[in-house]
Design a protein around this motif. Structure first.
Motif, PDB file in Angstrom:
ATOM      1  N   PRO A 205     -32.011   3.026 -28.891  1.00 53.36           N
ATOM      2  CA  PRO A 205     -32.248   2.775 -30.598  1.00 53.36           C
ATOM      3  C   PRO A 205     -33.909   2.204 -30.634  1.00 53.36           C
ATOM      4  CG  PRO A 205     -30.117   1.491 -29.987  1.00 53.36           C
ATOM      5  CD  PRO A 205     -30.796   2.065 -28.866  1.00 53.36           C
ATOM      6  N   PHE A 257     -22.637   0.524 -29.772  1.00 51.82           N
ATOM      7  CA  PHE A 257     -23.328  -0.369 -31.262  1.00 51.82           C
ATOM      8  C   PHE A 257     -23.572  -1.548 -30.843  1.00 51.82           C
ATOM      9  CE2 PHE A 257     -23.444  -2.295 -35.195  1.00 51.82           C
ATOM     10  CZ  PHE A 257     -24.175  -1.905 -35.717  1.00 51.82           C
ATOM     11  N   TRP A 261     -29.002  -2.324 -32.759  1.00 44.38           N
ATOM     12  CA  TRP A 261     -29.203  -1.044 -33.067  1.00 44.38           C
ATOM     13  C   TRP A 261     -30.274  -1.265 -34.538  1.00 44.38           C
ATOM     14  CZ3 TRP A 261     -28.864   4.471 -33.921  1.00 44.38           C
ATOM     15  CH2 TRP A 261     -28.502   5.350 -32.451  1.00 44.38           C
TER      16      TRP A 261
END
Length: 321
Positions: A205, A257, A261
């Motif tokens: 990310p 996740f 992130w």
């Protein structure tokens, strides 16, 4: 009876969570800019601004407690070739909060900007000095490496209109440092991404951070010059192009996740604010529509990140080693 889940330990509080303050502060500033472009209500800007302040206070208390009780762990994180870069999120968060708070109290906002400016310049000095010590592994030059050094550009983003007689030179200094060092780091990171194995999923990310030198540079430069010229336009458009390239590499369901992130939020904040500012300047319906789309996507991303982070906190996974 099932035992309640442990909420974890403060020693595992990740420093990169301060990126959430950057993203939410940026969202507040973007919705305030949207008031100029679309006539949108400032309620969202006010609410998200208050949330950003509350999160920063909570994280500061938490990380200070971690520093007091687990100082060796904090020192190890600061010296870590990758995790250490995220300490830059603290200084940038302070700078962005100075703009958020400055709407309500000019004097208080100025004081916070000075604190953020001194800390950002000091941190940049430390990391550039560290870079020149040598013996660095190329694989450790990840997009997050931009945070503590290019963060100096946020000094002029937040302080372009500061009334102090010395502010002009400080803003110019920040643009000089951030702009030139961005070229060095961007080249190192680009080379690492091309010539070495893909980054771990947890760091993927953070690839969006690569647009920051261009969009934050656009905001800092235009705030300093008080105008938008062709050089500023080039910065904006290249950052936009790079975002489109990286978007499809980053936003995948296969990437788990985690707190990392939040690394997508503040570059998107810079892009959204830049798009709104450029749309207001160009007064062209395609650019106005584009700025609205970017703001909508950015807002959705922040809401999803916020909800999922709360879920991790409630489940006890956020502070679990």
């Amino acid at each position: 009876m099932q035992k309640p889940k442990s909420i974890g330990s403060i020693q595992f509080l990740p420093v990169n969570l301060f990126a959430s303050v950057m993203g939410i502060s940026g969202l507040s500033l973007a919705w305030r800019e949207a008031n100029k472009v679309f006539g949108a209500s400032t309620v969202i800007a006010d609410v998200t601004g208050m949330i950003a302040i509350a999160i920063f206070i909570a994280l500061s208390i938490g990380y200070l407690a971690k520093w007091v009780n687990y100082s060796q762990k904090v020192k190890a994180e600061f010296k870590h070739p990758i995790i250490g870069n995220f300490f830059g999120t603290i200084t940038i968060a302070i700078l962005l909060l100075s703009s958020v708070i400055g709407v309500y109290s000019t004097r208080f906002g100025q004081v916070i900007w000075i604190i953020g400016t001194v800390s950002a310049l000091a941190l940049c000095f430390v990391f550039v000095t560290r870079l020149l010590n040598g013996n660095h592994e190329p694989v450790n030059k990840v997009p997050a490496s931009l945070v503590p050094v290019v963060g100096t550009l946020d000094i002029s983003v937040a302080g372009g209109s500061m009334p102090f007689p010395w502010a002009h030179e400080v803003n110019l200094l920040s643009l000089a440092i951030g702009g030139v060092i961005a070229l060095v780091y961007f080249t190192l990171i680009f080379s690492r991404l091309i010539h070495h194995a893909p980054m771990p999923a947890g760091l993927t990310p953070s690839m969006i951070i690569m647009i920051a030198p261009f969009e934050v540079g656009f905001l800092g430069y235009t705030n300093f010059e008080q105008r938008i010229d062709q050089f500023a336009s080039i910065l904006f458009y290249f950052g936009l192009f790079l975002f489109l390239v990286l978007f499809f590499k980053v936003f995948k369901k296969t990437i788990p996740f985690g707190a990392s992130w939040w690394g997508v939020s503040f570059p998107m904040a810079a892009l959204s604010n830049a798009a709104l500012k450029y749309a207001l300047f160009a007064d062209s319906w395609p650019l106005i529509a584009l700025s609205g789309i970017i703001l909508a996507v950015f807002s959705l991303v922040v809401v999803v990140l916020f909800v999922r982070t709360l879920k991790l906190l409630v489940n006890g996974e956020l502070l679990r080693g």
